[in-house]
Motif scaffolding. Structure first.
Motif, short mmCIF file in Angstrom:
data_model
loop_
_atom_site.label_atom_id
_atom_site.label_comp_id
_atom_site.label_asym_id
_atom_site.label_seq_id
_atom_site.Cartn_x
_atom_site.Cartn_y
_atom_site.Cartn_z
N ALA A 15 15.00 -3.48 -1.36
CA ALA A 15 14.76 -1.77 -1.44
C ALA A 15 13.62 -1.79 -0.38
O ALA A 15 13.72 -0.65 0.47
N GLY A 16 12.68 -2.58 -0.71
CA GLY A 16 11.28 -2.23 0.44
C GLY A 16 11.44 -2.48 1.80
O GLY A 16 11.26 -1.78 2.59
N ALA A 17 12.56 -3.56 2.12
CA ALA A 17 12.98 -3.79 3.40
C ALA A 17 13.66 -2.64 4.11
O ALA A 17 13.58 -2.22 5.29
N LEU A 18 14.52 -1.93 3.39
CA LEU A 18 15.34 -0.72 3.80
C LEU A 18 14.44 0.52 4.08
O LEU A 18 14.49 1.20 4.87
N TRP A 19 13.73 0.59 2.76
CA TRP A 19 12.85 1.73 2.93
C TRP A 19 11.52 1.60 4.15
O TRP A 19 11.31 2.68 4.62
N GLY A 104 -0.69 5.41 -1.30
CA GLY A 104 -0.74 4.05 -1.33
C GLY A 104 -1.10 3.42 -2.59
O GLY A 104 -0.79 2.25 -2.86
N PHE A 105 -1.86 4.19 -3.40
CA PHE A 105 -2.12 3.75 -4.77
C PHE A 105 -0.94 3.89 -5.84
O PHE A 105 -1.26 3.70 -6.83
N ILE A 106 0.27 4.23 -5.33
CA ILE A 106 1.42 4.21 -6.26
C ILE A 106 1.76 3.02 -7.10
O ILE A 106 1.88 3.21 -8.13
N PRO A 107 1.63 1.88 -6.54
CA PRO A 107 1.55 0.67 -7.30
C PRO A 107 0.84 0.66 -8.50
O PRO A 107 1.00 0.28 -9.42
N VAL A 108 -0.61 1.09 -8.24
CA VAL A 108 -1.48 1.11 -9.22
C VAL A 108 -1.22 2.21 -10.25
O VAL A 108 -1.21 1.72 -11.50
N THR A 109 -1.08 3.10 -9.99
CA THR A 109 -0.64 4.52 -10.87
C THR A 109 0.58 3.99 -11.78
O THR A 109 0.65 4.21 -13.08
N ALA A 246 19.31 1.38 -0.39
CA ALA A 246 18.13 0.99 -1.16
C ALA A 246 17.79 1.49 -2.38
O ALA A 246 17.27 0.70 -3.23
N ASN A 247 18.19 2.66 -2.65
CA ASN A 247 18.16 3.21 -3.85
C ASN A 247 18.98 2.41 -4.94
O ASN A 247 18.63 2.47 -6.19
N MET A 265 6.58 -3.65 -6.99
CA MET A 265 7.57 -3.88 -6.01
C MET A 265 7.67 -2.79 -4.89
O MET A 265 8.08 -3.03 -3.76
N ILE A 266 6.62 -1.90 -5.22
CA ILE A 266 6.36 -0.72 -3.90
C ILE A 266 5.88 -1.27 -3.07
O ILE A 266 6.09 -0.97 -1.71
N LEU A 267 5.15 -2.31 -3.15
CA LEU A 267 4.26 -2.90 -2.01
C LEU A 267 5.25 -3.49 -0.93
O LEU A 267 4.74 -3.78 0.12
N PHE A 268 6.57 -3.80 -1.35
CA PHE A 268 7.16 -4.49 -0.62
C PHE A 268 7.63 -3.63 0.90
O PHE A 268 7.98 -3.82 1.93
N GLU A 269 7.70 -2.24 0.46
CA GLU A 269 7.73 -1.15 1.35
C GLU A 269 6.88 -1.41 2.42
O GLU A 269 6.94 -1.17 3.77
N THR A 270 5.60 -1.37 1.94
CA THR A 270 4.25 -1.46 2.87
C THR A 270 4.29 -2.51 3.61
O THR A 270 4.17 -2.66 5.09
N LEU A 271 4.75 -3.89 3.15
CA LEU A 271 4.72 -5.17 4.02
C LEU A 271 5.77 -5.10 5.09
O LEU A 271 5.59 -5.32 6.03
N PHE A 272 7.02 -4.48 4.73
CA PHE A 272 8.05 -4.40 5.59
C PHE A 272 7.86 -3.41 6.78
O PHE A 272 8.11 -3.55 7.76
N SER A 273 7.28 -2.23 6.43
CA SER A 273 7.11 -1.43 7.34
C SER A 273 6.05 -1.60 8.41
O SER A 273 6.10 -1.57 9.57
#
Length: 313
Positions: A15-19, A104-109, A246-247, A265-273
């Protein structure tokens, strides 16, 4: 790790790779505006969802009452329309750096909300190292964006800066609410598949996106004269890959992992972007970007370990 955990992490990474592609898309559609990209993307999401759901609507509709439709409306607004509109407005008012830091703090919240739930099996204290590592990675990215930003374009007043930061904070709350509420619905609706719920969300999102089309294409005084085929290819492609596919991966992951892991898991979006950005710009990561990648990966690994059996001395 169990097989379901491994599968869940793999789906989160997919999902992160596609987002991540959707974050690169604005660079590919100039001179079209992000709002135009978003409206076509979400309409495409809705059209594809309708086509895929059509053969099964008679079977699915009896399982949907007023509460489910209101839930879908809320998810479509929080996860797509409201989130994107608030984030775009925040960037226009105060630049890229601070909104990217806040959102960017979505993973934390999400992780905090998951840990505080009554059904959580992992205490917040065990997740603290993971959240600190994730936060460190986000700060590195925001610091990089701050130094790369063209501050001459954002000489807005203090009031507008504050308004932009409030909108970014509301965007953070909106997407956090989407992740939590979506997880709740997926656990409640065992009679619907992960992808059926995804397609139903897309159906409602597409209907809302139709209301965005006049705002996106009729209000601007000057529309681009050329490049429409390229724009539509990118926008529709993002609608298919970054929304429909992705969804579907995200919903599968959400049903397999506890909410305290879903956030990470949302961090994968940041890594791939970041990865796609390096390829597009044909460069290697800077020191700050390299630190952000290392911290984000460490945060995910720490989160997975925190969900293992507790060690007793």
């Amino acid at each position: 790790m169990t097989r379901s955990t491994i599968t869940g992490i793999a789906c989160g990474a997919a999902a992160g790779a596609l987002w991540g592609l959707s974050l690169l898309a604005p660079e590919l559609i100039s001179p079209f505006a992000p709002l135009q990209l978003a409206s076509v993307r979400f309409v495409t999401y809705g059209v594809i969802a309708l086509l895929l759901l059509a053969p099964r609507l008679k079977k699915i509709l009896p399982h949907l009452g007023a509460a489910e439709w209101w839930g879908l409306l809320g998810l479509s607004l929080m996860g797509n329309i409201i989130y994107y509109s608030l984030l775009s407005a925040a960037v226009q008012l105060c630049g890229v750096a601070m909104p990217s830091l806040i959102v960017g703090f979505i993973p934390v919240t999400v992780t905090v909300v998951g840990a505080l739930r009554h059904d959580s099996t992992v205490r917040l204290r065990r997740l603290a190292p993971s959240m600190l590592l994730s936060a460190g990675g986000i700060v590195c990215i925001a610091w990089q964006n701050f130094h790369n930003a063209d501050h001459s374009q954002h000489h807005s007043s203090l009031l507008l800066q504050v308004a932009g930061l409030i909108m970014a904070a509301c965007a953070l709350l909106s997407w956090t609410g989407f992740v939590v509420k979506n997880a709740n619905w997926l656990r409640r609706l065992e009679h619907l598949s992960n992808n059926d719920w995804n397609l139903l969300t897309g159906l409602v999102t597409g209907g809302l996106a139709l209301l965005m089309l006049p705002l996106a294409f009729l209000l601007p005084q000057h529309l681009p004269a050329t490049g429409w085929a390229h724009f539509l290819m990118i926008a529709c492609g993002i609608g298919l890959m970054a929304s429909v596919v992705a969804n579907a991966f995200w919903n599968t992951m959400t049903r397999l992992l506890p909410l305290t892991m879903v956030g990470q898991m949302i961090l994968f979006e940041t890594l791939f972007s970041l990865f796609y950005g390096f390829l597009w710009e044909q460069r290697f990561p800077t020191l700050l970007e390299g630190c952000a990648i290392a911290l984000a990966i460490s945060g995910v690994i720490s989160c997975v370990k925190a969900h293992g059996p507790a060690k007793h001395s």
